[in-house]
Design a protein around this motif. Structure first.
Motif, PDB file in Angstrom:
ATOM      1  N   ASP A 115       0.803  -1.220   0.000  1.00 54.73           N
ATOM      2  CA  ASP A 115       0.000   0.000   0.000  1.00 54.73           C
ATOM      3  C   ASP A 115       0.842   1.279   0.000  1.00 54.73           C
ATOM      4  OD1 ASP A 115      -2.520   1.503   0.516  1.00 54.73           O
ATOM      5  OD2 ASP A 115      -1.533   1.894   2.438  1.00 54.73           O
ATOM      6  N   TYR A 116       0.451   2.222  -0.850  1.00 51.52           N
ATOM      7  CA  TYR A 116       1.132   3.512  -0.987  1.00 51.52           C
ATOM      8  C   TYR A 116       1.260   4.238   0.357  1.00 51.52           C
ATOM      9  CZ  TYR A 116       1.393   8.532  -1.747  1.00 51.52           C
ATOM     10  OH  TYR A 116       1.734   9.849  -1.659  1.00 51.52           O
ATOM     11  N   LYS A 117       0.180   4.279   1.113  1.00 49.27           N
ATOM     12  CA  LYS A 117       0.155   5.034   2.374  1.00 49.27           C
ATOM     13  C   LYS A 117       1.207   4.511   3.360  1.00 49.27           C
ATOM     14  CE  LYS A 117      -3.379   6.948   5.387  1.00 49.27           C
ATOM     15  NZ  LYS A 117      -4.798   6.867   5.772  1.00 49.27           N
ATOM     16  N   LYS A 118       1.307   3.200   3.497  1.00 54.64           N
ATOM     17  CA  LYS A 118       2.293   2.603   4.409  1.00 54.64           C
ATOM     18  C   LYS A 118       3.720   2.897   3.960  1.00 54.64           C
ATOM     19  CE  LYS A 118      -0.628  -1.078   6.121  1.00 54.64           C
ATOM     20  NZ  LYS A 118      -0.897  -2.502   6.201  1.00 54.64           N
ATOM     21  N   VAL A 119       3.949   2.799   2.666  1.00 55.72           N
ATOM     22  CA  VAL A 119       5.287   3.061   2.121  1.00 55.72           C
ATOM     23  C   VAL A 119       5.665   4.518   2.360  1.00 55.72           C
ATOM     24  CG1 VAL A 119       6.650   3.224  -0.006  1.00 55.72           C
ATOM     25  CG2 VAL A 119       5.229   1.214   0.427  1.00 55.72           C
ATOM     26  N   ASN A 120       4.758   5.425   2.069  1.00 59.06           N
ATOM     27  CA  ASN A 120       5.020   6.852   2.238  1.00 59.06           C
ATOM     28  C   ASN A 120       5.296   7.202   3.706  1.00 59.06           C
ATOM     29  OD1 ASN A 120       5.410   9.223   0.799  1.00 59.06           O
ATOM     30  ND2 ASN A 120       3.345   9.942   1.195  1.00 59.06           N
ATOM     31  N   GLN A 121       4.516   6.636   4.623  1.00 56.32           N
ATOM     32  CA  GLN A 121       4.754   6.857   6.054  1.00 56.32           C
ATOM     33  C   GLN A 121       6.127   6.334   6.473  1.00 56.32           C
ATOM     34  OE1 GLN A 121       1.386   4.843   7.792  1.00 56.32           O
ATOM     35  NE2 GLN A 121       0.105   6.686   7.778  1.00 56.32           N
ATOM     36  N   PHE A 122       6.475   5.161   6.004  1.00 59.42           N
ATOM     37  CA  PHE A 122       7.769   4.555   6.316  1.00 59.42           C
ATOM     38  C   PHE A 122       8.915   5.438   5.817  1.00 59.42           C
ATOM     39  CE2 PHE A 122      11.297   1.839   4.840  1.00 59.42           C
ATOM     40  CZ  PHE A 122      11.676   1.252   6.035  1.00 59.42           C
ATOM     41  N   LEU A 123       8.826   5.892   4.574  1.00 59.45           N
ATOM     42  CA  LEU A 123       9.883   6.729   3.993  1.00 59.45           C
ATOM     43  C   LEU A 123      10.046   8.034   4.772  1.00 59.45           C
ATOM     44  CD1 LEU A 123       9.099   6.229   0.205  1.00 59.45           C
ATOM     45  CD2 LEU A 123      10.982   5.212   1.496  1.00 59.45           C
ATOM     46  N   LYS A 124       8.944   8.650   5.126  1.00 59.17           N
ATOM     47  CA  LYS A 124       9.004   9.908   5.884  1.00 59.17           C
ATOM     48  C   LYS A 124       9.561   9.684   7.285  1.00 59.17           C
ATOM     49  CE  LYS A 124       5.493  12.461   3.421  1.00 59.17           C
ATOM     50  NZ  LYS A 124       4.155  13.020   3.408  1.00 59.17           N
ATOM     51  N   LYS A 125       9.088   8.638   7.948  1.00 60.78           N
ATOM     52  CA  LYS A 125       9.538   8.335   9.314  1.00 60.78           C
ATOM     53  C   LYS A 125      11.046   8.082   9.359  1.00 60.78           C
ATOM     54  CE  LYS A 125       9.139   4.879  12.914  1.00 60.78           C
ATOM     55  NZ  LYS A 125       8.965   3.450  13.073  1.00 60.78           N
ATOM     56  N   GLU A 126      11.552   7.343   8.377  1.00 66.61           N
ATOM     57  CA  GLU A 126      12.969   6.969   8.352  1.00 66.61           C
ATOM     58  C   GLU A 126      13.842   7.982   7.607  1.00 66.61           C
ATOM     59  OE1 GLU A 126      14.075   4.542  10.167  1.00 66.61           O
ATOM     60  OE2 GLU A 126      12.083   3.816  10.720  1.00 66.61           O
ATOM     61  N   ASN A 127      13.212   8.985   7.017  1.00 63.03           N
ATOM     62  CA  ASN A 127      13.914  10.040   6.273  1.00 63.03           C
ATOM     63  C   ASN A 127      14.682   9.485   5.065  1.00 63.03           C
ATOM     64  OD1 ASN A 127      14.401  12.763   5.877  1.00 63.03           O
ATOM     65  ND2 ASN A 127      16.334  12.706   6.990  1.00 63.03           N
ATOM     66  N   TYR A 128      14.033   8.580   4.322  1.00 63.69           N
ATOM     67  CA  TYR A 128      14.616   8.015   3.116  1.00 63.69           C
ATOM     68  C   TYR A 128      14.135   8.818   1.915  1.00 63.69           C
ATOM     69  CZ  TYR A 128      15.819   3.911   5.930  1.00 63.69           C
ATOM     70  OH  TYR A 128      16.332   3.073   6.875  1.00 63.69           O
TER      71      TYR A 128
END
Length: 185
Positions: A115-128
């Motif tokens: 899911d897009y939403k989970k990926v986007n949250q993960f990227l933002k949280k980890e600063n990738y």
């Protein structure tokens, strides 16, 4: 009723297994174990498969279409991954470091399998900040794998030089030497 040492140790074992399988702490433990046992990149010296078709349509996180065909005659790293996959999460920090140093010299295509939403949250949280895509059409047959993570490194001639599954330390000296060599060919 009084519990025996064996019953107590069995109960602790079952609780430990449940924590490992069903809690966020268990996920973090699996990620750390994957990092601990991450192997190094191995270049395929024998039978290198030629990527015959670059026909593959993707879409990025901003909704923009991307045609894999534009990467013909470039060095490309393609990684299939998901945030729910401990080995994927384990290798992502080394991928980010590699992208930081080589992102302007070659192409990176990170294909998310969730899911897009989970990926986007993960990227933002980890600063990738590496480029993430979703498939709109089926990937070329030579890049088809049912396992996550799976990573391919393709040279300028379209030969698949590396195929790796599982957690890998991508920020290793051997990976950097291989990429530098492929970029300069």
């Amino acid at each position: 009723m009084r519990l025996t040492k064996k019953q107590i140790s069995n109960a602790l074992f079952i609780v430990s297994i449940c924590i490992l399988l069903f809690t966020p702490l268990g996920f973090k433990i699996k990620v750390q174990v994957s990092r601990l046992f991450a192997s190094s990149v191995t270049e395929a010296k024998e039978e290198q498969v030629l990527l015959k078709s670059y026909s593959w349509k993707l879409v990025d996180l901003n909704g923009f279409d991307f045609n894999f065909e534009t990467l013909r005659e470039k060095v490309v790293l393609v990684n299939f991954w998901a945030t729910w996959c401990p080995p994927c999460v384990a290798e992502i920090p080394s991928m980010q470091k590699l992208y930081k140093d080589y992102g302007d010299k070659m192409e990176f295509v990170f294909v998310a399998k969730e899911d897009y939403k989970k990926v986007n949250q993960f990227l933002k949280k980890e600063n990738y900040n590496f480029p993430v895509y979703y498939s709109k059409t089926e990937e070329p047959k030579a890049l088809n794998s049912k396992l996550l993570p799976t990573t391919y490194i393709i040279d300028k001639k379209g030969k698949i030089r590396v195929v790796e599954t599982g957690a890998i330390n991508w920020n290793s000296k051997s990976t950097r030497e291989l990429l530098s060599r492929l970029i300069n060919e």
